[in-house]
Design an enzyme around this catalytic site. Structure first.
Site, PDB file in Angstrom:
ATOM      1  N   CYS A 224       0.504  -1.055  -0.095  1.00 63.60           N
ATOM      2  CA  CYS A 224      -0.129  -0.211   0.043  1.00 63.60           C
ATOM      3  C   CYS A 224       0.944   0.951   0.099  1.00 63.60           C
ATOM      4  O   CYS A 224       0.489   2.058  -1.194  1.00 63.60           O
ATOM      5  CB  CYS A 224      -0.813  -0.225   1.410  1.00 63.60           C
ATOM      6  SG  CYS A 224      -2.641  -1.445   1.619  1.00 63.60           S
TER       7      CYS A 224
ATOM      8  N   HIS B 105      -5.909  -2.624  -1.496  1.00 61.46           N
ATOM      9  CA  HIS B 105      -6.062  -4.065  -0.818  1.00 61.46           C
ATOM     10  C   HIS B 105      -6.352  -4.994  -0.539  1.00 61.46           C
ATOM     11  O   HIS B 105      -7.648  -4.739   0.215  1.00 61.46           O
ATOM     12  CB  HIS B 105      -5.209  -3.288   0.929  1.00 61.46           C
ATOM     13  CG  HIS B 105      -4.413  -4.200   1.782  1.00 61.46           C
ATOM     14  ND1 HIS B 105      -3.451  -4.019   1.837  1.00 61.46           N
ATOM     15  CD2 HIS B 105      -5.070  -5.099   2.322  1.00 61.46           C
ATOM     16  CE1 HIS B 105      -3.023  -4.573   2.376  1.00 61.46           C
ATOM     17  NE2 HIS B 105      -4.451  -6.689   2.823  1.00 61.46           N
TER      18      HIS B 105
ATOM     19  N   ASN C 161       2.046 -16.266  -4.715  1.00 59.48           N
ATOM     20  CA  ASN C 161       2.170 -16.889  -3.756  1.00 59.48           C
ATOM     21  C   ASN C 161       0.438 -17.298  -2.815  1.00 59.48           C
ATOM     22  O   ASN C 161       0.370 -15.964  -2.481  1.00 59.48           O
ATOM     23  CB  ASN C 161       2.832 -16.757  -2.333  1.00 59.48           C
ATOM     24  CG  ASN C 161       4.705 -17.546  -3.801  1.00 59.48           C
ATOM     25  OD1 ASN C 161       4.732 -18.256  -3.987  1.00 59.48           O
ATOM     26  ND2 ASN C 161       5.855 -16.393  -3.425  1.00 59.48           N
TER      27      ASN C 161
ATOM     28  N   GLY D 169       4.926 -19.281   1.044  1.00 61.91           N
ATOM     29  CA  GLY D 169       5.906 -18.895   1.020  1.00 61.91           C
ATOM     30  C   GLY D 169       5.238 -17.360   0.683  1.00 61.91           C
ATOM     31  O   GLY D 169       6.478 -16.168   0.842  1.00 61.91           O
TER      32      GLY D 169
ATOM     33  N   THR E 237       4.675 -13.780   1.792  1.00 60.70           N
ATOM     34  CA  THR E 237       5.029 -12.980   2.751  1.00 60.70           C
ATOM     35  C   THR E 237       4.713 -11.984   3.007  1.00 60.70           C
ATOM     36  O   THR E 237       4.815 -10.702   3.682  1.00 60.70           O
ATOM     37  CB  THR E 237       7.462 -12.759   2.779  1.00 60.70           C
ATOM     38  OG1 THR E 237       7.473 -11.728   1.245  1.00 60.70           O
ATOM     39  CG2 THR E 237       7.762 -14.178   2.740  1.00 60.70           C
TER      40      THR E 237
ATOM     41  N   HIS F 182      -0.659  -8.281   0.378  1.00 65.86           N
ATOM     42  CA  HIS F 182      -1.210  -7.802  -0.391  1.00 65.86           C
ATOM     43  C   HIS F 182      -0.409  -8.308  -1.680  1.00 65.86           C
ATOM     44  O   HIS F 182       0.330  -8.469  -2.294  1.00 65.86           O
ATOM     45  CB  HIS F 182      -0.496  -6.549   0.115  1.00 65.86           C
ATOM     46  CG  HIS F 182      -0.888  -4.919  -0.964  1.00 65.86           C
ATOM     47  ND1 HIS F 182      -1.759  -3.979  -0.630  1.00 65.86           N
ATOM     48  CD2 HIS F 182      -1.295  -5.102  -2.347  1.00 65.86           C
ATOM     49  CE1 HIS F 182      -2.289  -3.392  -1.785  1.00 65.86           C
ATOM     50  NE2 HIS F 182      -2.230  -4.195  -2.878  1.00 65.86           N
TER      51      HIS F 182
ATOM     52  N   HIS G 274      -0.263  -9.975  -4.497  1.00 62.51           N
ATOM     53  CA  HIS G 274       0.815  -9.321  -5.704  1.00 62.51           C
ATOM     54  C   HIS G 274       1.499 -10.662  -6.802  1.00 62.51           C
ATOM     55  O   HIS G 274       1.184 -12.361  -6.090  1.00 62.51           O
ATOM     56  CB  HIS G 274       1.523  -8.920  -4.943  1.00 62.51           C
ATOM     57  CG  HIS G 274       2.557 -10.000  -3.968  1.00 62.51           C
ATOM     58  ND1 HIS G 274       2.411 -10.372  -2.757  1.00 62.51           N
ATOM     59  CD2 HIS G 274       3.608 -10.836  -4.298  1.00 62.51           C
ATOM     60  CE1 HIS G 274       2.929 -10.738  -2.398  1.00 62.51           C
ATOM     61  NE2 HIS G 274       3.742 -11.330  -3.054  1.00 62.51           N
TER      62      HIS G 274
ATOM     63  N   HIS H 171       3.856 -12.513  -8.821  1.00 67.19           N
ATOM     64  CA  HIS H 171       5.122 -12.598 -10.073  1.00 67.19           C
ATOM     65  C   HIS H 171       5.041 -12.981 -11.386  1.00 67.19           C
ATOM     66  O   HIS H 171       4.938 -14.327 -11.477  1.00 67.19           O
ATOM     67  CB  HIS H 171       6.177 -13.525  -8.891  1.00 67.19           C
ATOM     68  CG  HIS H 171       6.266 -13.667  -7.546  1.00 67.19           C
ATOM     69  ND1 HIS H 171       7.082 -13.047  -7.011  1.00 67.19           N
ATOM     70  CD2 HIS H 171       5.166 -13.192  -6.272  1.00 67.19           C
ATOM     71  CE1 HIS H 171       7.486 -13.120  -5.335  1.00 67.19           C
ATOM     72  NE2 HIS H 171       5.998 -13.451  -4.993  1.00 67.19           N
TER      73      HIS H 171
HETATM   74  P1  AMP Z   1       5.955 -13.138  -1.468  1.00 72.41           P
HETATM   75  O1  AMP Z   1       6.878 -14.040  -1.143  1.00 72.41           O
HETATM   76  O2  AMP Z   1       5.079 -13.506  -2.555  1.00 72.41           O
HETATM   77  O3  AMP Z   1       4.589 -12.451  -0.895  1.00 72.41           O
HETATM   78  O4  AMP Z   1       6.768 -11.899  -2.217  1.00 72.41           O
HETATM   79  C1  AMP Z   1       7.155 -11.097  -1.765  1.00 72.41           C
HETATM   80  C2  AMP Z   1       7.960 -10.152  -2.533  1.00 72.41           C
HETATM   81  O5  AMP Z   1       7.913  -8.692  -2.637  1.00 72.41           O
HETATM   82  C3  AMP Z   1       9.101 -10.948  -2.648  1.00 72.41           C
HETATM   83  O6  AMP Z   1       9.889 -11.091  -3.681  1.00 72.41           O
HETATM   84  C4  AMP Z   1      10.559  -9.922  -1.752  1.00 72.41           C
HETATM   85  O7  AMP Z   1      11.661  -9.516  -3.074  1.00 72.41           O
HETATM   86  C5  AMP Z   1       9.354  -8.514  -3.252  1.00 72.41           C
HETATM   87  N1  AMP Z   1       9.941  -7.336  -1.742  1.00 72.41           N
HETATM   88  C6  AMP Z   1       9.340  -6.801  -0.205  1.00 72.41           C
HETATM   89  N2  AMP Z   1       9.783  -5.412  -0.806  1.00 72.41           N
HETATM   90  C7  AMP Z   1      10.545  -5.069  -1.465  1.00 72.41           C
HETATM   91  C8  AMP Z   1      10.178  -3.478  -2.087  1.00 72.41           C
HETATM   92  N3  AMP Z   1      10.421  -2.979  -1.043  1.00 72.41           N
HETATM   93  N4  AMP Z   1      10.317  -3.404  -3.512  1.00 72.41           N
HETATM   94  C9  AMP Z   1      10.195  -4.748  -4.025  1.00 72.41           C
HETATM   95  N5  AMP Z   1      10.013  -5.621  -3.734  1.00 72.41           N
HETATM   96  C10 AMP Z   1       9.889  -6.247  -2.682  1.00 72.41           C
END
Ligand code: AMP
Length: 106
Positions: A7, A46, A84, A90, A92, A95, A97, A99
């Site tokens: 966010c 969100h 994920n 996995g 983390t 919000h 997203h 990949h």
């Molecule tokens: P997930 O593990 O699927 O929740 O993916 C979260 C992703 O966000 C990870 O691949 C992180 O490297 C990426 N990430 C976390 N903080 C940032 C940020 N400030 N800018 C760009 N990517 C980020």
């Protein structure tokens, strides 16, 4: 949403290496790339994960449309689009997203 890093990126409070934007989503480079091209496509509104996002048709359309646009521009057309979902899978950042992972840039 308070204390949500994506966010804050959407709001411009935290910088990102942005590669695209439309009315409902933004795309930026992952800070810790796991492939030669690693982009994230993030709805502006969100949702905690893809299941919740799937109930928001407008955001879902924005995410899929931006995925198409940035993958055409930044990959060689061969890529994974991965969500994920849940800690054990996995996730983390809670919000939603997607990949975009590709071995080749365009
Ligand atoms: P997930 O593990 O699927 O929740 O993916 C979260 C992703 O966000 C990870 O691949 C992180 O490297 C990426 N990430 C976390 N903080 C940032 C940020 N400030 N800018 C760009 N990517 C980020």
């Amino acid at each position: 949403m308070r204390d949500c890093i994506f966010c804050k990126i959407v709001e411009g409070e935290i910088p990102s290496d942005q590669v695209g934007e439309n009315q409902g989503a933004i795309a930026f480079r992952d800070i810790n790339p796991e492939a030669p091209v690693h982009l994230l496509v993030v709805p502006k509104s969100h949702s905690k994960n893809i299941s919740e996002l799937s109930q928001d048709a407008e955001s879902m359309e924005a995410v899929m449309s931006l995925m198409r646009e940035v993958s055409e521009k930044h990959t060689n057309g061969h890529f994974k689009f991965l969500f994920n979902t849940g800690e054990e899978a996995g996730q983390t950042v809670f919000h939603a997203h997607g990949h975009i992972l590709s071995q080749g840039a365009s």
